[in-house]
Design an enzyme around this catalytic site. Sequence first.
Site, PDB file in Angstrom:
ATOM      1  N   GLU A   1     -23.998  12.356  16.611  1.00 29.79           N
ATOM      2  CA  GLU A   1     -22.249  11.861  15.390  1.00 29.79           C
ATOM      3  C   GLU A   1     -22.175  10.225  15.420  1.00 29.79           C
ATOM      4  O   GLU A   1     -21.393  10.027  15.054  1.00 29.79           O
ATOM      5  CB  GLU A   1     -21.107  12.204  15.970  1.00 29.79           C
ATOM      6  CG  GLU A   1     -19.714  12.241  15.373  1.00 29.79           C
ATOM      7  CD  GLU A   1     -18.897  13.198  15.907  1.00 29.79           C
ATOM      8  OE1 GLU A   1     -17.823  13.004  14.946  1.00 29.79           O
ATOM      9  OE2 GLU A   1     -19.482  14.019  16.513  1.00 29.79           O
TER      10      GLU A   1
ATOM     11  N   TYR B   1     -21.554  15.695   4.365  1.00 28.06           N
ATOM     12  CA  TYR B   1     -21.295  15.009   5.735  1.00 28.06           C
ATOM     13  C   TYR B   1     -23.017  15.308   6.455  1.00 28.06           C
ATOM     14  O   TYR B   1     -23.206  16.486   7.069  1.00 28.06           O
ATOM     15  CB  TYR B   1     -20.778  15.893   6.397  1.00 28.06           C
ATOM     16  CG  TYR B   1     -20.272  15.320   8.143  1.00 28.06           C
ATOM     17  CD1 TYR B   1     -19.880  14.166   7.904  1.00 28.06           C
ATOM     18  CD2 TYR B   1     -20.975  15.666   9.712  1.00 28.06           C
ATOM     19  CE1 TYR B   1     -20.053  13.542   9.242  1.00 28.06           C
ATOM     20  CE2 TYR B   1     -20.248  15.531  10.269  1.00 28.06           C
ATOM     21  CZ  TYR B   1     -19.985  14.642  10.533  1.00 28.06           C
ATOM     22  OH  TYR B   1     -19.883  13.474  11.933  1.00 28.06           O
TER      23      TYR B   1
ATOM     24  N   GLU C   1     -24.869  13.790   9.971  1.00 25.29           N
ATOM     25  CA  GLU C   1     -24.854  12.733  10.895  1.00 25.29           C
ATOM     26  C   GLU C   1     -26.740  12.624  11.794  1.00 25.29           C
ATOM     27  O   GLU C   1     -27.913  13.194  11.701  1.00 25.29           O
ATOM     28  CB  GLU C   1     -24.365  13.552  12.373  1.00 25.29           C
ATOM     29  CG  GLU C   1     -23.255  13.827  12.626  1.00 25.29           C
ATOM     30  CD  GLU C   1     -21.958  14.934  13.153  1.00 25.29           C
ATOM     31  OE1 GLU C   1     -21.378  15.049  13.170  1.00 25.29           O
ATOM     32  OE2 GLU C   1     -23.387  14.461  14.095  1.00 25.29           O
TER      33      GLU C   1
ATOM     34  N   ASP D   1     -23.166  17.394  22.617  1.00 25.62           N
ATOM     35  CA  ASP D   1     -22.226  18.236  22.836  1.00 25.62           C
ATOM     36  C   ASP D   1     -22.553  19.686  22.124  1.00 25.62           C
ATOM     37  O   ASP D   1     -22.329  19.664  21.166  1.00 25.62           O
ATOM     38  CB  ASP D   1     -21.475  17.235  21.963  1.00 25.62           C
ATOM     39  CG  ASP D   1     -20.311  17.953  21.333  1.00 25.62           C
ATOM     40  OD1 ASP D   1     -19.432  18.859  21.929  1.00 25.62           O
ATOM     41  OD2 ASP D   1     -19.365  17.376  20.692  1.00 25.62           O
TER      42      ASP D   1
END
Length: 308
Positions: free
Chosen positions: A57, A95, A97, A186
């Site tokens: 992230e 978006y 990452e 994650d």
Amino acid sequence: MGPALLLLLAALLGGAAAFRVGAFNARRLGGGKAAREDVRGALGRIIARCDIMVLQEVVDAKGQVVPLLLDTLDSTVGPGTYQALSSHPLGRGSYRERYVYFYRPGRAQLQDWFVYEDAHPQRPDVFAREPFVARFGLPSPALPELVLVPLHAAPAAAETEIDALHDVYERVQERWGQQDVLFLGDFNAGCGYVAASRWGRIRLRRDPPFHWLLGDDGDSTVRGSTRCPYDRVVVAGERSQSLVVPGSAGAFNFTACFGLTEEQALVVSDHYPVEVELALDRAWGGGWHPPLALLLLLGLGGALLGLP
């Protein structure tokens, strides 16, 4: 015992240290956040615990995070102690990452890497952020190479993405012929994102090569009001499984270790890092034995060898 022998003893004992690998969802880590002294200091201490740490992230369009953290590590751990490898921004739409590896080149030699091509004919475009896979050479005859596959799964697609890591494993085998793989990160593997009744359908959980080191009853969240095993470590490969230090896999509670309040910890992340240790000096299939040079240095080698 003279100074030279003390240095030799320290080097030999240092070689026996376990090799620690970790993954950390650093929660929307961009240049502005990384520039904060409290955040940068905490991240430096977290990374410095590990020989390889994968940050997730990282939302860093300007490429500021890696230089800032390397500067922090240079000043606190030592110049050149860590190097970094970053993926390009991954994701759908605007978006994106990055996955970023920080690693000690004295303990892990970066050999190759690739972004998984998410174009399986039966399961195309599964991953919101394709795994950024890296292969490292290790200073160990017991485990000369290790492949890392980090994943930050989209919560709504966690089950599908975790299952598709099986396809990534097959790609690793095709590309490098490598069996020893750590999947970590994650996965959003809990608290409603993966129902208990669904685990049996997930190949990464169901199939024999994969051993889950963190259970469904764990917690990798900072907030005291939640208990969710989102972040996981999964190992594949007989050699790497045999070298896992028992009890070493877990979430690192930096709130307690660094003496932070929950509010202070949440500035860093709402996740805890997950880690595991590998006993690289252990013989594959057996326990670790001190090097002969160490036995001689301690005055034990002569007795064991029947020497006067």
